[in-house]
Each structure stands twice: as C-alpha cells, then as structure tokens.
Design an enzyme around this catalytic site. Structure first.
Site, PDB file in Angstrom:
ATOM      1  N   GLN A 265       0.756  -1.267   0.022  1.00 29.57           N
ATOM      2  CA  GLN A 265       0.141   0.108  -0.043  1.00 29.57           C
ATOM      3  C   GLN A 265       0.913   1.352   0.051  1.00 29.57           C
ATOM      4  OE1 GLN A 265      -3.374  -0.461  -0.495  1.00 29.57           O
ATOM      5  NE2 GLN A 265      -2.347  -2.276  -0.876  1.00 29.57           N
ATOM      6  N   HIS A 268       1.905   3.079  -3.235  1.00 34.34           N
ATOM      7  CA  HIS A 268       0.664   3.633  -3.845  1.00 34.34           C
ATOM      8  C   HIS A 268       0.995   5.119  -4.098  1.00 34.34           C
ATOM      9  CE1 HIS A 268      -2.301   0.933  -5.519  1.00 34.34           C
ATOM     10  NE2 HIS A 268      -2.336   0.256  -4.130  1.00 34.34           N
ATOM     11  N   GLU A 333      -9.542  -0.053   5.086  1.00 34.92           N
ATOM     12  CA  GLU A 333      -9.797  -0.643   3.595  1.00 34.92           C
ATOM     13  C   GLU A 333      -9.734  -2.153   3.440  1.00 34.92           C
ATOM     14  OE1 GLU A 333      -8.671   0.707  -0.961  1.00 34.92           O
ATOM     15  OE2 GLU A 333      -7.539   1.338   0.626  1.00 34.92           O
ATOM     16  N   HIS A 334      -8.322  -2.458   3.590  1.00 31.29           N
ATOM     17  CA  HIS A 334      -8.057  -3.853   3.589  1.00 31.29           C
ATOM     18  C   HIS A 334      -7.623  -4.282   4.963  1.00 31.29           C
ATOM     19  CE1 HIS A 334      -6.754  -1.665  -0.251  1.00 31.29           C
ATOM     20  NE2 HIS A 334      -7.377  -2.792  -0.546  1.00 31.29           N
ATOM     21  N   ASP A 367      -6.270  -7.355  -5.031  1.00 32.76           N
ATOM     22  CA  ASP A 367      -6.075  -6.242  -5.859  1.00 32.76           C
ATOM     23  C   ASP A 367      -6.256  -6.650  -7.293  1.00 32.76           C
ATOM     24  OD1 ASP A 367      -5.870  -3.963  -4.321  1.00 32.76           O
ATOM     25  OD2 ASP A 367      -3.541  -3.885  -4.373  1.00 32.76           O
ATOM     26  N   HIS A 426     -55.462  12.238   0.025  1.00 31.50           N
ATOM     27  CA  HIS A 426     -55.060  10.904   0.198  1.00 31.50           C
ATOM     28  C   HIS A 426     -55.840  10.120   1.153  1.00 31.50           C
ATOM     29  CE1 HIS A 426     -50.977  12.850  -0.287  1.00 31.50           C
ATOM     30  NE2 HIS A 426     -50.405  11.529  -0.350  1.00 31.50           N
TER      31      HIS A 426
END
Length: 436
Positions: A265, A268, A333-334, A367, A426
């Site tokens: 990660q 990235h 996230e992971h 991934d 109604h």
C-alpha cells in the site's frame, strides 16, 4: 509515541494512545477552492458547448489535437488489436482475473421477489439493471487494467446494457493492457478523454458521448471533484481517499512477508497508510529490520518511504482481542488477519472493506485476481459502506398489487393515517376503495 526504525511505534496501552491514533488517522481530503472553481467551469463549458469543448480540453490537457469529436472514440477493432499485441502471459492473466471476478460477482446478483397475502394482495420487489454506466480509468503513466476489470465486470454481471469507458491519453499515449482489459471485460464504447471534462461528458452527454446513469472508477483530484459536482445528475460509486492496509499479526508470520504487505500500500502514493498491530516486541523488531532491509529494493522506494514515515505505524497491543478492537475503530480498507485461526477472529470484525484471512492471503491477490472487488471504502467509511459490487449496478422497484378485499382493509388504515396528517385527498383516495 516513540520513533522506532522507519515507522513510528505506538503503545495501545499508553495514556495518550487515543489522541495519537486520531492524529495518525487524520487525513485532510479538502479540495482547494481553485480546483473546485476550475472543475465547475469545465462542467459548465461541456454542458454549454458539448463536443467542441471536449475537443478543446483534450488538446489543452492531453496535448494532442483531435480533428473532430469522432476521433475521440476508439473502435472495437482497436481494442481487439491491443488484446492481440500484449504478451501471452499478460493476456492469460487478464482473462483469468476477469473469469474469477465474474464468477465471484455472479453470487451477488439480486433477484426479483414477491409474495401473496391471504386476501390476494401481492407485494414484492422488482430488480432491474441500470441502462448505461460510465467507467473512468486513469491513463498516461498510470496503467490500471485491473481497475477496468473490477469496475466493468460487475456492471456486466448485473445486466447493464451499455458500459461507456473514458480514459485520458496524454500525448496520444494509451496502454494496450488497459484496452485489452476493456475488450476482455466487454466494454461497449471507449472514448479517449479524461479529467473533469470526461466526467461532465458522461453526466450530461455531448453530441458524441452519451449520458450515463452512474459514473464509477478512480481518478485524480479533478476527477474526484467533478464526480462530487455531478452527483445528483448521475449516481457515483464513492469519493475514495488514499489506500490503506491494516495487518494484525500474531508474530508467527515471516516478517519479510509482513514488511512487503505493508509496502504494497505504501508504494501507491505518499498519503497511503500502512499499519501493523502486533503484541510481541521481539517480532516487532524483526519486522522493522525487514522493512529497513527490503525497502531499498523497491522501484518506488522513495514514495513508500515517505508514506511509511509520515502515515505508517506499528501499534503494540496487549493481545489479539485488543488488536481486533482497534481494527474496528480504524475501519480499514484492507484488513489482513495474519494469525493462526483467522476464522475465530471473523465474528469480532465489524468494520473492514475486505478481510484477508491467514498468512497466505496477501492483499495484493485481492487487488488483481482473487475475485472480490478491489474498489473499497477508505478513510473509515467501511463503518457504513461496502465494496463495489453487482448491487451497485442494480436498482429495486417496490411492487404493490392490491386485491379488492386488500384495498378495502388497507384503505381503512390509510384513511386514519392520512387524516391524521391533514391530507384529505390521500384519505379519500383510499376511502373510495373501502367496500363497507
């Protein structure tokens, strides 16, 4: 907090841990006013001038001059030719990944359903696919064929009739791998446009680019800002933050493996976040040594180093239960559960985008080719969000079919509630159906 090796070390049992954790997780995702004003101007221009504006922005930002808007569309022949040009191992890898992603997402398909009550009233839900979806794929130096597969395949499994892909082509350059992935995934039309102008074209349509119902896919700050701006005109998947990994380890996994998982990660970008939770000081020292030794071997070592130094951390915890509790606070996230019995941990995990079970399941497999989607909630949004999936490309319509007797009985209830809200029409609409 102490500085140990490259990554800072936090003690989960220290008096100021909560404050340190919040500081570690803090991310400023504020978009500058200049970016927002630029994006809004581009969107307004695309809406006003359509293809003409799209061609001008392509010449300005991608540095090549289409002779007409029709030059922006890539033919299906071009996709097939790109698929043929890539190497056989690349083609096989893309095809295998696509097949696995397709197989996994088939299990997510929702079906229509209905049931009949005793008086003959029928209630249910009709599930239908979106008609047209736009997929944004980064281009230029960034080549992400996996992003094509992860965004397009679930849409196709859902039954989306037409998938439109947009990809920027700086200096006219486009990745054969990206085009090959588009061919394999079954993209219907591809346009060589990017940036906020591509998002605007997908949202509002031009003479050449058809408007879509939903826009998915990653992009830079201009793309993210544009997606936020057109939300409401179209649906979007999410506004993603920097990538994250949280590894929980019991000290029995090869420390080199853990170091490389953290790097997966960190490489990235500088804002990516890698965190390790462990409860053995000797093991933590081994991981730190692996990080120092292996980091220089990375092609993107400078990016990874900045990420690990500024946003990475090793958190020393008391035991596995404390590690899982902290993981739930972070909502990563992971999440890698690199422990002897990951199944025992699973019932205690409340918040995570994707959970990687055991020592032999690195996040990198998710991934690319494991099957589940790699488009995941970031920045703690796993507390309320889910991975991209087939359900994001389907919508649900309620079915209500009253029998004569059912309308009479329900009408009595509706009449009381409507008059309680002072909505006469109604009430009377319901009362007309009452039989006695």
């Amino acid at each position: 907090m102490t500085q140990a090796s490259l990554m800072r070390t936090l003690d989960a049992n220290s008096a100021d841990f909560e404050q340190e954790l919040q500081a570690l997780l803090a991310t400023d995702l504020t978009v500058s006013g200049d970016v927002n004003s630029t994006v809004h101007a581009i969107i307004a221009d695309i809406r006003a001038r359509g293809d003409a504006a799209l061609v001008e922005y392509t010449a300005k930002f991608d540095r090549w001059q289409p002779s007409a808007a029709s030059d922006l569309e890539l033919s299906k022949t071009a996709l097939a030719e790109a698929r043929a040009r890539i190497s056989e191992p690349q083609r096989q890898a893309l095809e295998q990944a696509a097949q696995r992603i397709h197989q996994y997402h088939e299990h997510q398909k929702a079906e229509s359903w209905r049931y009949t009550e005793a008086d003959g009233t029928v209630l249910g839900q009709q599930v239908t696919a979106l008609e047209r979806v736009g997929v944004y794929v980064p281009g230029g130096k960034a080549s992400y064929p996996s992003s094509v597969l992860m965004n397009v395949v679930p849409a196709k499994v859902a039954g989306v009739a037409e998938v439109i892909m947009v990809v920027p082509t700086p200096d006219g350059v486009i990745s054969d791998m990206v085009l090959a992935a588009a061919d394999i995934a079954g993209v219907d039309r591809v346009f060589a446009v990017g940036g906020a102008q591509a998002v605007a074209a997908l949202a509002y349509g031009t003479e050449t680019v058809p408007p879509v119902d939903k826009i998915v896919g990653p992009g830079n700050v201009f793309v993210a800002s544009a997606k936020r701006a057109v939300f409401g005109q179209v649906a979007i998947d999410m506004i993603a933050g920097p990538s994250e990994i949280l590894v929980v380890c019991d000290g029995q996994t090869n420390p080199d493996w853990i170091a490389m998982d953290l790097f997966s990660q960190a490489e990235h970008d500088e804002l990516a976040q890698s965190i390790l939770l462990a409860y053995d000081d000797e093991y933590i020292a081994q991981v730190q040594a692996s990080i120092e030794r292996l980091l220089p071997t990375l092609d993107r070592a400078d990016i990874a180093r900045q990420s690990l130094t500024s946003r990475g951390a090793i958190i020393r915890v008391r035991d596995l239960d404390q590690a899982l509790a902290i993981s739930n606070k972070i909502a990563p996230e992971h999440l890698e559960l690199s422990v002897a019995d990951p199944d025992a941990c699973l019932p205690k995990i409340k918040h995570a985008g994707a959970i990687f079970m055991g020592r032999h399941t690195p996040e990198a497999l998710g991934d690319y080719c494991a099957g589940p989607n790699h488009v995941l909630p970031t920045s703690g949004t796993a507390r309320f969000s889910s991975p991209l999936g087939v359900y994001d490309f389907q919508k649900r319509s309620s079915i209500i079919y009253c029998s004569e007797q059912g309308a009479s009985e329900l009408g009595k209830v509706a009449s009381v509630l409507a008059r309680g809200e002072s909505l006469q029409a109604h009430a009377q609409s319901a009362e007309y159906r009452i039989k006695d």
